[in-house]
Design an enzyme around this catalytic site. Structure first.
Site: not given
Length: 722
Positions: A425, A541
């Protein structure tokens, strides 16, 4: 014998050094002895000079005027300035531009105009190969006149143009600019510039005609010159020669020629004179006694393969001992004697072997040393010393982070082989690895790290490695010997919650009971991090992609420990993560601060994902359905909850439970953080819902406004818009 050879070699070396020293000090003279060889920036070689006893004849007189600072050199008694003198018979001077200018009414502009001028160029002629006559203007013509021997020469060119757009830079073919060649031998030059109609038709952009003779390589036409030519002078190249002495020609005597020792004369055709040049092997001023001096050919590129011997006006080649031949590159060269070949081959072979072994050993040593220094640099740069100090304070604790070496992690991942990649990612790459005890780990290799946050990173590793919770992905340690730190986690083998609920093949395998358990376990972890951990932590997050699942579908919260830690107060830490679109607390847009209630909001989005099986953001959908939060809240308000739920989770007996979870998600998604519950309250509510009997949900009702799916349409149901 050996002593004799050594002395001979020493004497040869001394001779070479003396020759070099003499050559270094012997500078070729430029002017006659006692004569000045410069005037300002101009170098003045004989036959030119500044006084009567310093030049060949009056044609070569350079008038050095000290009225200027620095002094300026002029040709004889004229105002023609000299800028360069060459032995090859060239002389560069500056000649003014002739102008014929008019104002807007067509009257002569006396300030700028000088429509004609004439200059005497001594007996020198204008170079026909280096110069051109140029006229610039759109209503213009010009003449150049002069003498060729006893004949008068006159020629010119004209140039016109309608407007400035029809003229092109660099083009001098008659449209705004014209050029013609100069004939050979032209002297006593006169240049004139004129206008056909006083520039009355084109005065807006071309008020003047410009005419001049100039060195062609120093002039390039620009359309801006039509408006105004700012340059008043251009360089002009003249040809000069030594006049022939008829007495010398008749007597065939070389003593009265201008050419001196080690030089030769050559005649320039049609110039009525000659020039001198140094013979091959000599350089300097051929017009002066001893002006041509020997060139040491051996000090520069030469044709010898071994030894070069400089000689007067030339050089010779010879071979070293053990070789024979003429020693020349264009000849047979130097051929080694037979017995020498054996010695050379043996010596070269041994030398190469020794060189290869020693260079390889030295390379490996230097490479290892460089690698060690680089690791030490990264270790200090990434806060290794500080981390060691912090860990030593916790030496009694059985649970503390381990500092791995770069070699350990390199071996664990087969040198970071692509087959070991289990995730990628924007943050970096995650590899699966096996430690020496065969335990599986996940090794996160980040792309970048903020080097200004080293102390916070160390605090993060120390604190997060001590979190001991069954629903937290355990941080085992780190490696600080690489440019960016590597983080080592326990390996969770069943992927992420995101993969299971958004993959159409996997989603049916997760029942509502499993989803509710995952939600309760995740809420319990966040409650633990906010309130029960030794050092409270805000995740910042929370999303389904950061909730891992093991083989029993047990939730493992991750990625709250992958960023730097920032102190909110003396006891609380929070990760510097900007959040993920779709999960981000809307209050953050106004306050730029993420709090415990930000985790509550993000968890609310995860609850909605578990209920609906839909992604937080889906840009392929119509505008009203792209944000899952807005779509969910709107459907809930319209009483359409059961229309947007994941198909397989709704069954007899759990409708009330689904409604309660939806209500819990709704209050977690309140825009104002103060109106949201705490994670403790959320976790307790989910635990309560799990413990209650399924039958208790039958009579649970939603709020009155949630009973109707679409009041406007007069119906209690609506179809999901997909």
């Amino acid at each position: 014998m050996a002593l004799h050879t050594a002395l001979s070699q020493l004497m040869s070396l001394v001779e070479i050094l003396l020759i070099v020293a003499i050559a270094a000090t012997a500078v070729s003279p430029r002017a006659k002895p006692g004569c000045n060889d410069t005037c300002g920036d101009l170098k003045i070689p004989y036959p030119f000079g500044t006084t009567s006893d310093c030049y060949f004849n009056k044609d070569f007189f350079i008038n050095c005027s000290y009225l200027y600072n620095p002094p300026k050199p002029f040709l004889r008694r004229s105002d023609v300035q000299v800028t360069r003198i060459g032995f090859n018979g060239s002389l560069v001077v500056l000649l003014q531009v002739t102008r014929d200018c008019y104002d807007v009414n067509g009257y002569t502009d006396n300030v700028d105009s000088c429509s004609s001028w004439s200059r005497s160029l001594s007996r020198f002629s204008v170079s026909n190969t280096e110069n051109k006559f140029t006229v610039i203007g759109c209503d213009s013509y010009g003449y150049v006149e002069g003498s060729i021997g006893e004949k008068i020469y006159r020629t010119g060119c004209l140039t016109i143009c309608e407007n400035k757009n029809s003229v092109y830079n660099g083009s001098c073919t008659g449209n705004g600019c014209c050029q013609i060649d100069i004939p050979k031998g032209l002297t006593q030059i006169n240049v004139s510039a004129y206008s056909f109609k006083n520039h009355s038709l084109v005065s807006g952009f071309n008020p003047c005609t410009y005419a001049f003779v100039a060195e062609k390589s120093r002039f390039n036409f620009s359309t801006d010159y039509l408006s105004k030519l700012t340059q008043d002078q251009f360089p002009l190249v003249l040809d000069w020669t030594i006049p022939v002495n008829e007495t010398c020609e008749e007597a065939n005597s070389t003593s009265c020629y201008a050419c001196k020792e080690n030089s030769e004369r050559y005649v320039r055709e049609d110039y009525g004179g000659y020039l001198c040049r140094c013979k091959n092997g000599y350089e300097g001023n051929p017009y002066l006694s001893n002006g041509c001096q020997d060139v040491d050919e051996c000090s520069g590129p030469h044709n010898c393969t071994h030894i070069c011997n400089n000689e007067e006006g030339s050089y010779s080649c010879k071979c070293r001992e053990g070789f024979h031949g003429d020693g020349r590159k264009d000849g047979e060269g130097c051929i080694p004697d037979v017995h020498l070949l054996v010695k050379v081959a043996l010596g070269v072979g041994i030398s190469l072997a020794v060189l290869l072994v020693s260079s390889t050993w030295l390379y490996l040593v230097l490479k290892k040393r460089k690698l060690m220094k680089l690791k030490e640099k990264f270790f200090k740069q990434n806060g290794g010393l500080l981390l060691q100090q912090e860990l030593s304070k916790r030496s009694r604790s059985s649970e503390k982070a381990k500092i791995f070496t770069a070699e350990e992690l390199q071996k664990a991942t087969d040198n970071y082989d692509d087959s070991r990649i289990i995730g990628q990612g924007g943050f970096g790459t995650v590899y699966k690895g096996f430690l020496t005890d065969s335990s599986s780990v996940a090794i996160k290799k980040s792309k970048i790290i903020d080097k200004n946050q080293t102390e916070q990173f160390v605090n993060e590793v120390v604190v997060l490695s001590q979190i001991n919770h069954r629903n937290v992905v355990r941080l085992l340690g780190c490696c600080l010997e690489t440019e960016v730190p590597l983080l080592v986690y326990e390996f969770v083998n069943n992927g992420t919650l995101f993969e299971h609920i958004h993959n159409k093949d996997k989603a049916p395998n997760i029942s509502w009971e499993t989803r509710l358990r995952i939600a309760a376990e995740t809420a319990g972890v966040l409650f633990y991090l906010h309130s029960a951990a030794a050092t409270p932590i805000i995740h910042r997050d929370v999303k389904s992609a950061n909730i891992l699942l093991d083989h029993n579908f047990t939730a493992k919260v991750s990625d709250f420990g992958t960023s730097k830690l920032v102190a909110i107060d003396e006891t609380q830490l929070s990760t510097v993560v900007q959040g993920t679109l779709g999960y981000l607390d809307p209050e953050y847009l106004h306050t730029s601060q993420l709090t415990e209630k930000s985790d509550v909001y993000s968890f609310g989005v995860v609850l909605v994902e578990l209920l609906t099986g839909k992604k937080a953001l889906w840009f392929e959908k119509p505008e009203g359905q792209r944000s899952l939060v807005m779509y969910f809240l709107t459907s809930l308000k319209q009483g359409c909850l059961f229309e947007i739920l994941e198909n397989h989770i709704l069954k007899d007996g759990n409708e009330g439970q689904l409604k309660e979870v939806a209500q819990l998600a709704k209050i977690c998604l309140n825009v104002k953080g103060e109106e949201r519950p705490t994670m403790r309250e959320v976790a307790m509510e989910l635990d309560r819902l799990r413990m209650m009997d399924k039958l208790s949900w039958v009579n649970v009702e939603l709020n009155p406004e949630e009973m109707e799916c679409s009041a406007q349409e007069g119906t209690t149901t609506s179809k999901t818009m997909y």
